[in-house]
Design a protein around this motif. Sequence first.
Motif, PDB file in Angstrom:
ATOM      1  N   THR A  17       6.572 -19.821 -11.427  1.00  0.00           N
ATOM      2  CA  THR A  17       5.967 -20.870 -10.741  1.00  0.00           C
ATOM      3  C   THR A  17       6.676 -20.822  -9.273  1.00  0.00           C
ATOM      4  N   VAL A  52       6.204 -18.540  -6.307  1.00  0.00           N
ATOM      5  CA  VAL A  52       5.258 -18.556  -5.067  1.00  0.00           C
ATOM      6  C   VAL A  52       5.756 -18.816  -3.689  1.00  0.00           C
ATOM      7  N   LEU A  86       0.444 -17.296   2.812  1.00  0.00           N
ATOM      8  CA  LEU A  86      -0.412 -18.362   2.215  1.00  0.00           C
ATOM      9  C   LEU A  86      -0.651 -19.146   3.575  1.00  0.00           C
ATOM     10  N   LEU A 123      -6.749 -19.492  -0.316  1.00  0.00           N
ATOM     11  CA  LEU A 123      -6.276 -20.759  -1.253  1.00  0.00           C
ATOM     12  C   LEU A 123      -7.603 -21.460  -1.369  1.00  0.00           C
ATOM     13  N   ALA A 160       4.010 -28.515 -12.040  1.00  0.00           N
ATOM     14  CA  ALA A 160       3.981 -28.559 -10.393  1.00  0.00           C
ATOM     15  C   ALA A 160       5.202 -29.349 -10.017  1.00  0.00           C
ATOM     16  N   LYS A 194      -7.580 -13.329 -10.537  1.00  0.00           N
ATOM     17  CA  LYS A 194      -6.675 -14.768 -10.526  1.00  0.00           C
ATOM     18  C   LYS A 194      -6.677 -15.471 -11.421  1.00  0.00           C
ATOM     19  N   ALA A 228       1.423 -14.810  -7.916  1.00  0.00           N
ATOM     20  CA  ALA A 228       1.461 -15.881  -7.020  1.00  0.00           C
ATOM     21  C   ALA A 228       0.146 -16.595  -7.085  1.00  0.00           C
ATOM     22  N   LEU A 229      -0.880 -15.777  -7.235  1.00  0.00           N
ATOM     23  CA  LEU A 229      -2.287 -16.398  -6.941  1.00  0.00           C
ATOM     24  C   LEU A 229      -2.683 -17.127  -8.601  1.00  0.00           C
ATOM     25  N   LEU A 268      -1.023 -20.068  -9.083  1.00  0.00           N
ATOM     26  CA  LEU A 268      -1.616 -21.220  -8.299  1.00  0.00           C
ATOM     27  C   LEU A 268      -3.023 -21.747  -9.045  1.00  0.00           C
ATOM     28  N   SER A 269      -3.781 -20.693  -9.479  1.00  0.00           N
ATOM     29  CA  SER A 269      -4.708 -21.077 -10.009  1.00  0.00           C
ATOM     30  C   SER A 269      -4.678 -21.829 -11.252  1.00  0.00           C
ATOM     31  N   ILE A 274      -2.069 -23.923 -11.808  1.00  0.00           N
ATOM     32  CA  ILE A 274      -1.882 -25.163 -11.334  1.00  0.00           C
ATOM     33  C   ILE A 274      -2.924 -26.071 -10.990  1.00  0.00           C
ATOM     34  N   ILE A 275      -4.031 -25.479 -10.244  1.00  0.00           N
ATOM     35  CA  ILE A 275      -5.123 -25.959  -9.687  1.00  0.00           C
ATOM     36  C   ILE A 275      -6.198 -26.599 -10.942  1.00  0.00           C
TER      37      ILE A 275
END
Lengths: 128, 229
Positions: A71, A74, A81, A90, B37, B128, B151-152, B155-156, B158-159
């Motif tokens: 993580t 990123v 981004l 995003l 996170a 993703k 990375a995406l 992020l998904s 984490i979302i």
Amino acid sequence: MKLLIQVAVFYFFYKIGVVLQSTLEIPVPGSIIGMVLLLVLLLTGLVKERYLHGGANLLLFYLPLFFVPATVGVMNHFRFLSKTEGLIMLLALLVGTIMVLVSSGLVAQKTAASVDNKAEATGVMDDE
Amino acid sequence: MMNSWFGILFILITYLVFLAMRHVYNRFRMPLLNPVATTTLLIIVGLLLTDLSYDTYMLGGWWIQELLGPAVVALAYPLYHQRTKILRYRIPLIAGLFSGIVVGMVTGFIYVKVANLSSMYASSFLPKSVTSPIAMEIADLTGGLPSLAAALVILSGIIGALFGPGLMRLLGITHYLGIGVGLGCAAHGIGTAKAMEYGEEEAAFSSISMTLSALLYALILPVAIHYLL
């Protein structure tokens, strides 16, 4: 010490999975292949549940920690981004992820309710 | 020599920050304080302030990441314990999984078409919801950027872990099947780590959803990209 040996066994399964993945070109990560392999051994009784129980608990307790290095990666994509195109991406990611979560969760739960009703109607409850 | 000190330092820092953040999370119990996170955020801020690169961080980070493999193997345990429930609820599992994949692909393709993304970015975005090693391979195979795809995916995840719990409560998704399948389909591994907080049933359904959706995505997506992009 016993826990360390158990963790080493899990690591060994993971490595077997990686080797299988690359030799047979299976479109699933090696770690998941290792998981399926262990599950098959548990189901067939070749590996007894108690052999690795402690190690499994330990690894799963720290599962979120093991995601952190990935993580942090990123940060290498902040430049893209934070551009307009990246920010829209995003937003699309946020909306898309939430839609997948809600639709799959709702469908699974609604269908589960009908399975429960059918089980009650026929009087079949194969629970524990 | 210097490098191995760096490595040990980053392993220790990551571990201690994570323990502290898990403690904070357990005290306040807010989904937004998800330890993955918050730990990530603190480490990124620290790296930016000290002007250290991600590659330098990975001297230590790599060792922690190496344990992700055996930990995923350990997910066989909740699956084994919950085998009767998984068999009993195989139809809802497949139905939820199928709708998750359809919604994920349809919304993904609509976005890349409407935003008129270059195929490089589109191929990085579309995988993703798939666990990162697979997403990286799909991206690589279809002309995307594997590192952006990863990375995406993260992020998904984490979302899903941050906003999923509140949304599911709001919409009345309270059955372990709905929670597990939802988190597994949308937020893969990070979602599965979140599902474990609910209980073993949620963890089992989340990991099986993550696994099957990775497999199906890997089989369908490259073909879909080939014909639709």
